[in-house]
Write a protein that holds these residues in place. Structure first.
Motif, PDB file in Angstrom:
ATOM      1  N   GLY A 145       0.791  -0.970  -0.045  1.00 38.18           N
ATOM      2  CA  GLY A 145      -0.030  -0.291  -0.004  1.00 38.18           C
ATOM      3  C   GLY A 145       0.633   1.302  -0.011  1.00 38.18           C
ATOM      4  N   SER A 146      -0.098   2.338   0.660  1.00 36.92           N
ATOM      5  CA  SER A 146       1.268   3.647   0.391  1.00 36.92           C
ATOM      6  C   SER A 146       2.063   3.037   1.605  1.00 36.92           C
ATOM      7  CB  SER A 146       0.020   4.711   1.055  1.00 36.92           C
ATOM      8  OG  SER A 146       0.594   6.344   1.031  1.00 36.92           O
ATOM      9  N   THR A 147       3.306   3.813   1.053  1.00 35.05           N
ATOM     10  CA  THR A 147       4.207   3.732   1.641  1.00 35.05           C
ATOM     11  C   THR A 147       4.820   5.759   1.801  1.00 35.05           C
ATOM     12  OG1 THR A 147       5.889   4.599  -0.481  1.00 35.05           O
ATOM     13  CG2 THR A 147       6.127   2.431   0.548  1.00 35.05           C
ATOM     14  N   GLY A 156       8.034  15.096   0.982  1.00 35.99           N
ATOM     15  CA  GLY A 156       8.139  13.490  -0.276  1.00 35.99           C
ATOM     16  C   GLY A 156       8.891  12.601   0.045  1.00 35.99           C
ATOM     17  N   ARG A 157       8.861  11.238   0.564  1.00 42.32           N
ATOM     18  CA  ARG A 157      10.266  10.580   0.895  1.00 42.32           C
ATOM     19  C   ARG A 157       9.172   9.306   1.620  1.00 42.32           C
ATOM     20  NH1 ARG A 157      10.805  13.429   4.929  1.00 42.32           N
ATOM     21  NH2 ARG A 157      12.110  12.847   6.521  1.00 42.32           N
ATOM     22  N   VAL A 158       9.977   8.215   2.106  1.00 46.44           N
ATOM     23  CA  VAL A 158       9.437   7.209   2.756  1.00 46.44           C
ATOM     24  C   VAL A 158       9.798   7.730   4.773  1.00 46.44           C
ATOM     25  CG1 VAL A 158       9.102   4.635   3.081  1.00 46.44           C
ATOM     26  CG2 VAL A 158       9.508   5.803   0.690  1.00 46.44           C
ATOM     27  N   LEU A 159      10.057   7.594   5.042  1.00 42.48           N
ATOM     28  CA  LEU A 159      10.004   7.851   6.424  1.00 42.48           C
ATOM     29  C   LEU A 159      10.799   7.313   6.806  1.00 42.48           C
ATOM     30  CD1 LEU A 159       6.626   9.677   8.361  1.00 42.48           C
ATOM     31  CD2 LEU A 159       9.167  11.203   6.678  1.00 42.48           C
ATOM     32  N   LYS A 160      12.198   7.036   7.750  1.00 38.14           N
ATOM     33  CA  LYS A 160      12.872   6.084   8.520  1.00 38.14           C
ATOM     34  C   LYS A 160      11.675   4.986   9.176  1.00 38.14           C
ATOM     35  CE  LYS A 160      17.500   8.091   8.443  1.00 38.14           C
ATOM     36  NZ  LYS A 160      18.451   8.822   8.951  1.00 38.14           N
ATOM     37  N   GLY A 161      11.779   3.889   9.454  1.00 42.49           N
ATOM     38  CA  GLY A 161      11.535   3.067  10.083  1.00 42.49           C
ATOM     39  C   GLY A 161      10.126   2.857   9.421  1.00 42.49           C
ATOM     40  N   LYS A 162       9.953   2.518   7.971  1.00 42.71           N
ATOM     41  CA  LYS A 162       8.949   2.367   7.950  1.00 42.71           C
ATOM     42  C   LYS A 162       8.495   0.787   7.157  1.00 42.71           C
ATOM     43  CE  LYS A 162       4.538   2.294   5.451  1.00 42.71           C
ATOM     44  NZ  LYS A 162       3.248   2.957   5.660  1.00 42.71           N
TER      45      LYS A 162
END
Length: 217
Positions: A145-147, A156-162
């Protein structure tokens, strides 16, 4: 720091019966005799610790630096070496043997091991995600799903710990407050109630728990 610690090999699980007929699932840990290789002191090394070795190994599998360490301590080469941190200087000397008899029936222990490696896993297996609709029009049955937010700026990035798919298992794991059901000093075995980390024949560290029973009021 836990005062009582010992290295061992996980043999597997079985069950034993108590005198009143209850069944207790236990994990069998073969400890053998741990041998003290070296003591570290606050004056010389900056902290207090003791190096403990366990397991047989052939001389041809020992490199020269380690062979020198064993010869200095006056002990036979061992397969596994771990350092146990202490709050004060160790009472053991190089060459001393530590057996399973440091524990007694009913002791509470923490067991440290490396969890079983399960390879690459998806979000559902790795993080217990819920799956998407299984209808033919969904097209998103097991996808993560959404990241992240759809932004062009810093957000506009994938956050750390995702939580995402990736390697599962194969990490250092500790299970706390397990009960030692039985100590078999003749066969160097510890029977610990419940499951412990790691596969069969995996190295584990058994130490007295850092969460002892609370005194009853």
């Amino acid at each position: 720091m836990a005062k009582k610690q010992i290295l061992g090999i996980k043999l597997g699980m079985t069950q034993i019966f108590t005198e009143d007929g209850k069944v207790i699932p236990v994990t069998v840990v073969e400890s053998g005799n741990n041998i003290v290789i070296r003591n570290k002191t606050a004056d010389k090394d900056g902290y207090c610790a003791v190096q403990v070795g366990f397991g047989e190994i052939k001389d041809k599998h020992v490199n020269k630096p380690m062979k020198g360490q064993f010869e200095k301590a006056g002990v036979k080469p061992v397969k596994f070496i771990r350092e146990i941190r202490l709050n004060s200087e160790s009472e053991y000397n190089a060459g001393d043997i530590i057996g399973v008899d440091i524990f007694a029936d009913g002791d509470l222990v923490d067991v440290v091991g490396t969890s079983k490696g399960k390879g690459f896993a998806g979000g559902i297996k790795r993080h217990n995600f819920a799956r998407g609709p299984m209808g033919h029009g969904s097209k998103s049955h097991r996808e993560p799903g959404s990241t992240g937010a759809m932004l062009s700026g810093p957000g506009g990035r994938v956050l750390k710990g995702k939580k995402l798919p990736g390697r599962m298992g194969g990490v250092r794991t500790t299970v706390q407050r397990l009960t030692v059901v039985r100590v078999d000093a003749d066969r160097n075995l510890l029977l610990i109630k419940g499951a412990i980390p790691g596969p069969k024949k995996g190295l584990v560290i058994v130490k007295e728990t850092i969460k002892p029973k609370k005194a009853k009021k």
